[in-house]
Design a protein around this motif. Structure first.
Motif, short mmCIF file in Angstrom:
data_model
loop_
_atom_site.label_atom_id
_atom_site.label_comp_id
_atom_site.label_asym_id
_atom_site.label_seq_id
_atom_site.Cartn_x
_atom_site.Cartn_y
_atom_site.Cartn_z
N SER A 210 -14.88 -33.36 15.13
CA SER A 210 -14.50 -32.30 16.07
C SER A 210 -14.34 -32.87 17.48
O SER A 210 -14.97 -33.86 17.83
N LEU A 211 -13.49 -32.22 18.24
CA LEU A 211 -13.33 -32.48 19.66
C LEU A 211 -13.08 -31.16 20.36
O LEU A 211 -12.52 -30.23 19.76
N ARG A 212 -13.46 -31.10 21.63
CA ARG A 212 -13.16 -29.92 22.45
C ARG A 212 -12.38 -30.38 23.66
O ARG A 212 -12.88 -31.12 24.50
N LEU A 213 -11.15 -29.93 23.73
CA LEU A 213 -10.30 -30.24 24.87
C LEU A 213 -10.47 -29.17 25.94
O LEU A 213 -10.66 -27.99 25.63
N SER A 214 -10.35 -29.60 27.19
CA SER A 214 -10.38 -28.68 28.32
C SER A 214 -9.15 -28.89 29.16
O SER A 214 -8.62 -30.00 29.24
N LYS B 24 -13.74 -19.87 35.54
CA LYS B 24 -13.77 -21.31 35.78
C LYS B 24 -12.38 -21.94 35.75
O LYS B 24 -12.24 -23.16 35.78
N ASN B 25 -11.35 -21.09 35.67
CA ASN B 25 -9.97 -21.57 35.66
C ASN B 25 -9.74 -22.64 34.58
O ASN B 25 -9.10 -23.68 34.84
N THR B 26 -10.26 -22.40 33.41
CA THR B 26 -10.20 -23.42 32.37
C THR B 26 -9.82 -22.80 31.02
O THR B 26 -10.28 -21.71 30.68
N VAL B 27 -9.00 -23.52 30.29
CA VAL B 27 -8.67 -23.15 28.93
C VAL B 27 -9.16 -24.27 28.02
O VAL B 27 -9.13 -25.45 28.40
N PHE B 28 -9.62 -23.90 26.84
CA PHE B 28 -10.22 -24.85 25.91
C PHE B 28 -9.47 -24.85 24.58
O PHE B 28 -8.84 -23.87 24.20
N LEU B 29 -9.59 -25.98 23.88
CA LEU B 29 -9.11 -26.05 22.51
C LEU B 29 -10.19 -26.73 21.69
O LEU B 29 -10.40 -27.94 21.81
N GLN B 30 -10.91 -25.94 20.92
CA GLN B 30 -11.92 -26.48 20.01
C GLN B 30 -11.22 -26.89 18.73
O GLN B 30 -10.59 -26.06 18.07
N MET B 31 -11.37 -28.16 18.38
CA MET B 31 -10.69 -28.69 17.21
C MET B 31 -11.72 -29.17 16.21
O MET B 31 -12.47 -30.11 16.49
N ASN B 32 -11.76 -28.53 15.06
CA ASN B 32 -12.66 -28.89 13.99
C ASN B 32 -11.87 -29.36 12.77
O ASN B 32 -10.67 -29.08 12.66
N GLY B 33 -12.53 -30.07 11.89
CA GLY B 33 -11.85 -30.52 10.68
C GLY B 33 -10.62 -31.35 10.98
O GLY B 33 -9.59 -31.21 10.34
N LEU B 34 -10.74 -32.25 11.95
CA LEU B 34 -9.57 -33.02 12.38
C LEU B 34 -9.05 -33.92 11.27
O LEU B 34 -9.81 -34.46 10.46
N LYS B 35 -7.74 -34.05 11.28
CA LYS B 35 -7.04 -34.86 10.28
C LYS B 35 -6.25 -35.96 11.00
O LYS B 35 -5.88 -35.79 12.17
N PRO B 36 -5.95 -37.06 10.33
CA PRO B 36 -5.15 -38.11 10.97
C PRO B 36 -3.82 -37.58 11.52
O PRO B 36 -3.36 -38.05 12.56
N GLU B 37 -3.25 -36.60 10.87
CA GLU B 37 -1.98 -36.04 11.36
C GLU B 37 -2.13 -35.21 12.63
O GLU B 37 -1.13 -34.78 13.22
N ASP B 38 -3.35 -34.99 13.08
CA ASP B 38 -3.58 -34.32 14.36
C ASP B 38 -3.50 -35.31 15.53
O ASP B 38 -3.57 -34.90 16.69
#
Length: 130
Positions: A17-21, A76-90
């Motif tokens: 998993s990763l969380r982008l901000s 907080k003027n922020t948008v997030f993208l929580q990414m779980n179950g990541l695959k190589p094609e991501d």
């Protein structure tokens, strides 16, 4: 003028998993619908997810449904993208974008109209190893 700065990318193993901000400058963040896009090496930029100005409506590309979650914090003027179950094609550079013209009822416009974006960030690299 709005500046968008992405962070949170990195190297992760498949299944991880990763969380982008995406942090936005200025006081008008809540006036913009926000989206995440990605561009893999040698491929065109593609839409990933979008969220309405209030955060009450979201929209995803089919390939990430059930794995990715977009959210925002207007205080907080922020948008997030929580990414779980990541695959190589991501694996891709992930960009956030802001649109002042897209309403909650028309978030699908993010998927086909790059021209509707007012601002773009410079991207953050996500690498998923197999």
């Amino acid at each position: 003028q709005v500046q968008l700065v992405e962070s949170g990318g990195g190297l992760v193993q498949a299944g991880g998993s990763l969380r982008l901000s995406c942090a936005a400058s200025g006081r008008t963040f809540s006036r913009y619908a926000m989206g995440w896009f990605r561009q893999a090496p040698g491929k065109e930029r593609e839409f990933v997810a979008a969220i309405s100005r209030s955060g009450g409506t979201t929209y995803y590309v089919d390939s990430v449904k059930g794995r990715f979650t977009i959210s925002r914090d207007n205080t907080k003027n922020t948008v997030f993208l929580q990414m779980n179950g990541l695959k190589p094609e991501d694996t891709a550079v992930y960009y956030c974008a802001a649109s002042s013209s897209i309403t909650a009822q028309r978030l699908g416009v993010f998927s086909y109209s790059v021209a509707a974006m007012d601002y773009w960030g410079k991207g953050t690299l996500v690498t998923v190893s197999s």
